[in-house]
Scaffold this active site. Structure first.
Site, PDB file in Angstrom:
ATOM      1  N   GLU A  38     -48.146 -25.835 -68.909  1.00 20.73           N
ATOM      2  CA  GLU A  38     -48.014 -25.473 -70.085  1.00 20.73           C
ATOM      3  C   GLU A  38     -46.867 -26.189 -70.609  1.00 20.73           C
ATOM      4  O   GLU A  38     -45.649 -26.193 -69.943  1.00 20.73           O
ATOM      5  CB  GLU A  38     -47.823 -23.864 -70.114  1.00 20.73           C
ATOM      6  CG  GLU A  38     -47.500 -23.290 -71.518  1.00 20.73           C
ATOM      7  CD  GLU A  38     -47.341 -21.807 -71.374  1.00 20.73           C
ATOM      8  OE1 GLU A  38     -47.365 -21.199 -70.526  1.00 20.73           O
ATOM      9  OE2 GLU A  38     -46.954 -21.354 -72.614  1.00 20.73           O
ATOM     10  N   ARG A 264     -47.765 -21.301 -54.027  1.00 17.67           N
ATOM     11  CA  ARG A 264     -46.512 -21.660 -54.496  1.00 17.67           C
ATOM     12  C   ARG A 264     -45.619 -22.432 -53.647  1.00 17.67           C
ATOM     13  O   ARG A 264     -45.327 -21.699 -52.625  1.00 17.67           O
ATOM     14  CB  ARG A 264     -45.916 -20.698 -55.708  1.00 17.67           C
ATOM     15  CG  ARG A 264     -46.630 -20.241 -56.574  1.00 17.67           C
ATOM     16  CD  ARG A 264     -45.786 -19.365 -57.403  1.00 17.67           C
ATOM     17  NE  ARG A 264     -45.147 -19.825 -58.446  1.00 17.67           N
ATOM     18  CZ  ARG A 264     -45.391 -20.219 -59.568  1.00 17.67           C
ATOM     19  NH1 ARG A 264     -46.997 -19.793 -60.096  1.00 17.67           N
ATOM     20  NH2 ARG A 264     -44.747 -20.652 -60.728  1.00 17.67           N
ATOM     21  N   LYS A 274     -39.932 -21.092 -64.878  1.00 14.41           N
ATOM     22  CA  LYS A 274     -39.516 -21.922 -65.859  1.00 14.41           C
ATOM     23  C   LYS A 274     -38.521 -20.970 -66.683  1.00 14.41           C
ATOM     24  O   LYS A 274     -37.636 -21.410 -67.595  1.00 14.41           O
ATOM     25  CB  LYS A 274     -40.715 -22.476 -66.812  1.00 14.41           C
ATOM     26  CG  LYS A 274     -41.129 -23.845 -66.302  1.00 14.41           C
ATOM     27  CD  LYS A 274     -42.065 -24.457 -67.268  1.00 14.41           C
ATOM     28  CE  LYS A 274     -43.634 -23.747 -66.993  1.00 14.41           C
ATOM     29  NZ  LYS A 274     -44.743 -24.561 -67.615  1.00 14.41           N
TER      30      LYS A 274
END
Ligand code: ATP
Ligand code: MG
Length: 560
Positions: A38, A264, A274
């Protein structure tokens, strides 16, 4: 490690699945993956894991990998991030097959949504976000149907079109999938597929759309439209997989990709989300996304990490379904190993102490030859000027030496690396008692030779004062003092664990003249000090060097 990509991606459970798929003749023997960021921030080292996995698998199976911007949330996204992401992926050494934006599919996604409505599998809901939450139920209790659950298909088609035409305000209506409000999986309790976002400018589609599709709906359809075979994502999407499959089962899409989840990457002494990285930037705890202390690719790059070292790191940590936290030492060791092998050697004096060689002729300069790398002759040699006035590091002289001190002391001898043996004859102090200069003698018979009849053990680095370049040097350390700054103990959060010494700036450092050609981001070894590279924002008039990594793992000693 050279810049050529090593095609040695270790095996992992995902590759075993793909091997089985290929053996069973699935997907016509093709492997197509994608990396779907994104564009709401810069990429970090966690994304590097996903990039190396997706592109690495495509490489290993002679398949392809797309780069797709998952851009369904225009208020948080920006073209600056799109450009930075492309740049970082290429810098890591990968080329995408096709470049897409989820927004390229907005019309198709809309049409598929209309199709769902026509199948009576989606409806427009006027409940508020809060009411929707209340109706959803909990992990223990089933949800209940919205009062708008049973609207007619015609009414839904009309309302959805009016949502698109901008007739309604943000938050007043959403389009929801009609699945099962009693499902034990909350993701299947009539998830929202479209919401209204009026008056928000989208970086790709401008002001064309007033409705935007949600991630879960967009992602699976985009994967299918691109003929992705294996859609790799992180573990938090495991519970979303039934929804991924549900959409694709209802719609007439070109194929049905397989979603596979992996864990992750978490790294000690840093934060990775983020949102938090954005906060660090906006609250000015760091100097932008590419601050060399950030775990961002741009930060690591500015700090002197190589693409090969980051790829090697992702190889070492592997790919599994088990969540864990990787020690920072693993990442540092990857760059240290790379630079030990490949970085040129240079001399730089970070805390200068002036040395005058009283028996060296005034005005004389010798050009001494030195290897660029002790083990690699192919990296060539350089010349270093030697003169009567030098700088050595303050730490390499002791007026009152501690036990076993092998460097320079009063009336003691030391070798200047690549040149002569010198002896300290006199200490000069200023009015406050601080040592400002050493008067030394040099032994002309010791250039590249041991002195006769005595042993000189210590070797120190130096630069010729009139030839040296003045520079600033930034010593970077870990951004946080806690291995897991995210753990909220006693109401503290990661802000409370920022390391006040994560940046120490040294001024008036002196570098050998060959460092005038240093390239930004390309690390060299400052002998006996560590690895450093020119900062990309360094002004020509006063170069700034960033420490990439120390020569040895100093943290390992501290924590043992
Ligand atoms: P964040 O939670 O930091 O905002 P994100 O997952 O929302 O990250 P995206 O831009 O959506 O960020 O991520 C793009 C891809 O990178 C996704 O497939 C995601 O799963 C993967 N990814 C993100 N963070 C990590 C991580 N720490 N380790 C491995 N893969 C990651
Ligand atoms: Mg995301």
């Amino acid at each position: 490690m050279n810049q050529k990509k090593e095609n040695t991606t270790p095996s992992n459970f995902i590759r075993h699945i793909i091997d089985k798929d290929l053996a069973a003749g699935k997907n016509e023997g093709k492997v197509v993956t994608r990396f779907p960021p994104e564009p709401n921030g810069y990429l970090h080292i966690g994304h590097a894991k996903s990039i190396c996995l997706n592109f690495g698998i495509a490489d290993a199976y002679k398949g392809t990998c797309n780069l797709r911007f998952d851009d369904t949330n225009p208020s948080k996204e920006d073209i600056e991030f799109v450009d930075a992401i492309k740049d970082d992926v290429q810098w890591l050494g990968y080329n995408w097959n096709e470049l897409h934006y989820a927004s390229d599919y907005f019309q198709k996604l809309y049409d598929y949504a209309v199709d769902l409505i026509k199948q009576d599998k989606a409806y427009v809901d006027d409940l508020s976000a809060e009411e929707i939450r209340e109706y959803r139920g909990t992990l223990k209790e089933p949800g209940k149907n919205s009062p708008h659950h049973d609207r007619s298909i015609e009414e839904n088609l009309d309302l959805f079109e009016r949502m698109r035409n901008g007739e309604f305000e943000d938050g007043s209506h959403v389009l929801r999938a009609k699945i099962d409000m009693a499902s034990p999986n909350i993701n299947l309790r009539d998830p929202t597929i479209y919401r209204i976002r009026k008056g928000v400018h989208h970086h790709q589609t401008g002001d064309e759309w007033s409705v935007y599709p949600m991630y879960d709906y967009t992602h699976c359809v985009s994967d299918a439209l691109e003929n992705i075979t294996h859609s790799l994502c992180t573990l938090e999407f495991e519970d979303h997989r039934p929804l991924y499959d549900w959409f694709l089962d209802q719609l007439d899409v070109p194929c049905h990709p397989q979603q596979i989840e992996f864990s992750r990457l978490n790294l000690e002494y840093t934060v990775m989300s983020k949102r938090k990285l954005t906060e660090l930037v906006n609250q000015k705890h760091v100097d932008g996304w590419d601050d060399p202390r950030m775990p961002s690719i741009a930060g690591l790059r500015r700090r002197g990490f190589t693409p090969a070292s980051i790829r090697e790191f992702t190889n070492r940590i592997g790919v599994t379904k088990v969540d864990n936290v990787i020690e920072m030492g693993v990442l540092e060791d990857c760059i240290r190993t790379d630079l030990n092998e490949n970085a040129l050697r240079r001399m730089a004096v970070l805390r200068p102490l002036k040395v005058t060689l009283t028996n060296y002729p005034e005005g004389q300069v010798e050009e001494l030859s030195a290897a660029n790398h002790p083990q690699k002759e192919e990296l060539g040699r350089r010349t270093i000027p030697f003169s009567r006035e030098l700088y050595i590091d303050q730490n390499d002289f002791a007026e009152i030496p501690p036990p076993k001190f092998k460097r320079l002391i009063l009336e003691g001898e030391v070798r200047l690396r690549g040149s002569y043996v010198i002896k300290c004859e006199e200490i000069i102090k200023d009015a406050s008692g601080e040592i400002i200069e050493l008067k030394c003698s040099y032994d002309p018979a010791t250039l590249g030779k041991n002195p006769e009849g005595r042993k000189v053990k210590g070797v120190i680095h130096w630069v010729s004062a009139p030839h040296a370049i003045e520079a600033k040097v930034r010593l970077y350390d870990r951004l946080f003092t806690e291995p897991n700054p995210d753990s909220s103990k006693d109401g503290q959060d990661y802000h409370d664990f920022l390391n006040p010494e994560s940046l120490v700036e040294l001024e008036k450092c002196y570098l050998e003249k060959n460092l005038a050609d240093a390239e930004p981001g390309v690390a060299v070894q400052f002998e006996r000090e560590g690895y450093f590279c020119l900062d990309k924002y360094s002004p020509k008039s006063e170069p700034i060097f960033n420490r990439t990594v120390t020569l040895r793992d100093t943290w390992a000693k501290l924590t043992k």
